[in-house]
Design an enzyme around this catalytic site. Structure first.
Site, short mmCIF file in Angstrom:
data_model
loop_
_atom_site.label_atom_id
_atom_site.label_comp_id
_atom_site.label_asym_id
_atom_site.label_seq_id
_atom_site.Cartn_x
_atom_site.Cartn_y
_atom_site.Cartn_z
N TYR A 153 0.85 -1.21 0.00
CA TYR A 153 0.00 0.00 0.00
C TYR A 153 0.88 1.26 0.00
O TYR A 153 0.49 2.31 -0.51
CB TYR A 153 -0.96 -0.03 1.20
CG TYR A 153 -2.17 0.84 1.03
CD1 TYR A 153 -3.11 0.59 0.03
CD2 TYR A 153 -2.41 1.91 1.89
CE1 TYR A 153 -4.23 1.40 -0.12
CE2 TYR A 153 -3.53 2.72 1.75
CZ TYR A 153 -4.44 2.45 0.73
OH TYR A 153 -5.55 3.25 0.59
N LYS A 160 -2.95 8.54 2.87
CA LYS A 160 -4.18 8.39 3.67
C LYS A 160 -3.96 8.93 5.09
O LYS A 160 -4.90 9.44 5.71
CB LYS A 160 -4.62 6.92 3.73
CG LYS A 160 -5.13 6.37 2.40
CD LYS A 160 -6.33 7.09 1.86
CE LYS A 160 -6.98 6.37 0.70
NZ LYS A 160 -7.96 7.19 -0.01
N THR A 191 -12.51 -2.98 -6.26
CA THR A 191 -12.83 -1.93 -7.25
C THR A 191 -11.63 -1.76 -8.19
O THR A 191 -10.58 -2.36 -7.97
CB THR A 191 -13.08 -0.58 -6.55
OG1 THR A 191 -11.86 -0.19 -5.91
CG2 THR A 191 -14.20 -0.64 -5.54
O1 0WD Z 1 -10.63 -1.38 -1.12
C1 0WD Z 1 -11.00 -0.31 -1.58
N1 0WD Z 1 -11.48 -0.21 -2.79
C2 0WD Z 1 -10.88 0.91 -0.72
C3 0WD Z 1 -10.89 2.16 -1.28
C4 0WD Z 1 -10.71 0.73 0.74
C5 0WD Z 1 -10.63 1.95 1.46
C6 0WD Z 1 -10.64 3.17 0.86
N2 0WD Z 1 -10.76 3.27 -0.50
C7 0WD Z 1 -10.76 4.60 -1.07
C8 0WD Z 1 -9.82 4.83 -2.24
O2 0WD Z 1 -8.49 5.03 -1.80
C9 0WD Z 1 -10.42 6.10 -2.82
O3 0WD Z 1 -10.05 7.23 -2.02
O4 0WD Z 1 -12.03 4.89 -1.60
C10 0WD Z 1 -11.92 5.86 -2.63
C11 0WD Z 1 -12.63 5.36 -3.86
O5 0WD Z 1 -11.96 4.25 -4.38
P1 0WD Z 1 -12.64 3.04 -5.20
O6 0WD Z 1 -14.09 3.22 -5.24
O7 0WD Z 1 -12.04 1.81 -4.66
O8 0WD Z 1 -11.98 3.21 -6.63
P2 0WD Z 1 -12.46 3.69 -8.09
O9 0WD Z 1 -13.79 3.15 -8.42
O10 0WD Z 1 -11.35 3.36 -9.02
O11 0WD Z 1 -12.57 5.27 -7.93
C12 0WD Z 1 -11.50 6.10 -7.66
C13 0WD Z 1 -11.49 7.22 -8.66
C14 0WD Z 1 -10.71 7.09 -9.96
O12 0WD Z 1 -10.87 6.04 -10.65
P3 0WD Z 1 -9.59 5.45 -11.52
O13 0WD Z 1 -9.68 4.01 -11.14
O14 0WD Z 1 -9.96 5.77 -12.90
O15 0WD Z 1 -8.30 6.08 -11.05
O16 0WD Z 1 -10.80 8.36 -8.25
C15 0WD Z 1 -10.85 9.24 -9.36
C16 0WD Z 1 -11.11 8.42 -10.58
O17 0WD Z 1 -12.42 8.57 -10.96
N3 0WD Z 1 -9.64 9.99 -9.60
C17 0WD Z 1 -9.66 11.31 -9.79
N4 0WD Z 1 -10.67 12.19 -9.78
C18 0WD Z 1 -10.37 13.47 -10.04
N5 0WD Z 1 -9.12 13.89 -10.33
C19 0WD Z 1 -8.32 11.66 -10.06
C20 0WD Z 1 -8.08 13.02 -10.34
N6 0WD Z 1 -6.86 13.47 -10.64
N7 0WD Z 1 -7.55 10.54 -10.02
C21 0WD Z 1 -8.37 9.53 -9.72
#
Ligand code: 0WD
Length: 253
Positions: A153, A160, A191
């Site tokens: 990580y 974080k 995800t």
């Molecule tokens: O296990 C998990 N999935 C966990 C996620 C456990 C605990 C926390 N999280 C957090 C992640 O770190 C993140 O902060 O939850 C949040 C959402 O994550 P997610 O739902 O797992 O991931 P995803 O569906 O990929 O959404 C995150 C999105 C990006 O998607 P991609 O995969 O294309 O990078 O963050 C957005 C983008 O839509 N993103 C941005 N949005 C605006 N500007 C940017 C940016 N520069 N970069 C990424």
């Protein structure tokens, strides 16, 4: 629960996104929602997901572009003239930084992870503040790697930690305006982003074995906690990191 409340959700990349689960919980409870997306690549997904919702605001917003952040809130102002809540669910680190030793993190990877995954919360909170005329609630997504070492990580864990600390500082700055700021520390969920971390499968297996509830968290459970945090039910909670992880974080040996 959210009738007459207007919210904006950052971070819906597809239907598996935690942000999408948050959106569904809020929509089921009467919220009016706007969405942002990062780049044309994700616009199509969001357009499909919001197709049945009528005239929903879907705004391009890459948080590394200040002009896009400013425009996002101008659009909200134009449409609604106010804002009640923000769900910030975005993070990014270069893939090569999410494996091997943290020690090898490059300056560029470190700064990118910090900018997109931590600083953006402050950036978005500042832009949202003038629209939160009757108070408001801001929620962000964190992970256990903020406080304990989680293999691979790496720099995202450091980002974080900064995010959770930012949550506390922002809660203090915005408290006098009745704007609350909280983080959800979610257990691992399969995800798009999570797949960027090597060995996600072993994280999921460990939670099943070790967490008191002996299972992994469902996206809806994170969404429902976000709903609670943006609703008036949590009106005295601010600056907190709330674990939605089936209890995993309480366990020692
Ligand atoms: O296990 C998990 N999935 C966990 C996620 C456990 C605990 C926390 N999280 C957090 C992640 O770190 C993140 O902060 O939850 C949040 C959402 O994550 P997610 O739902 O797992 O991931 P995803 O569906 O990929 O959404 C995150 C999105 C990006 O998607 P991609 O995969 O294309 O990078 O963050 C957005 C983008 O839509 N993103 C941005 N949005 C605006 N500007 C940017 C940016 N520069 N970069 C990424």
């Amino acid at each position: 629960m959210l009738k007459n409340k207007v919210g904006i959700i950052f971070g819906v990349a597809n239907k598996r996104s935690i942000a999408w689960a948050c959106a569904n919980s809020c929509l089921e409870n009467g919220a009016e929602l706007a969405f942002t997306y990062q780049g044309e690549r994700l616009k199509r997904n969001l357009d499909k997901l919001t197709a049945g919702m009528g005239d929903t605001l879907v705004i391009p917003c890459d948080v590394t572009n200040q002009a896009e952040v400013d425009r996002t809130f101008e659009e909200i102002d134009k449409r609604y003239g106010r804002l009640d809540f923000v769900i910030h669910s975005i993070a990014f680190a270069p893939r090569e930084a999410l494996e091997g030793e943290f020690l090898a993190t490059t300056r560029e990877a470190f700064l990118t992870a910090m900018e997109i995954s931590a600083f953006s919360l402050t950036q978005v909170s500042l832009a949202a503040m003038p629209l939160m005329k009757d108070g408001g609630s801001i929620v962000t997504m964190s992970y256990y790697g903020a406080e304990k070492v989680v293999k691979n990580y790496n720099v995202m864990g450091v980002a974080k930690s900064a995010l959770e600390s930012s949550t506390r500082y922002l809660a203090n700055d915005l408290g006098s305006r009745n704007i609350r700021v909280n983080a959800i520390s979610a257990g691992p969920i399969n995800t798009l982003s999570a797949r960027g971390v090597k060995n996600l499968g072993s994280f999921l297996k460990q939670v099943e074995e070790k967490a008191p509830l002996k299972r992994n968290v469902e996206p809806k459970e994170v969404g429902d906690t976000a709903l609670f945090l943006v609703s008036d039910l949590s009106s005295a909670i601010t600056g907190e990191t709330i674990y939605v992880d089936c209890g995993y974080n309480i366990m020692g040996i």
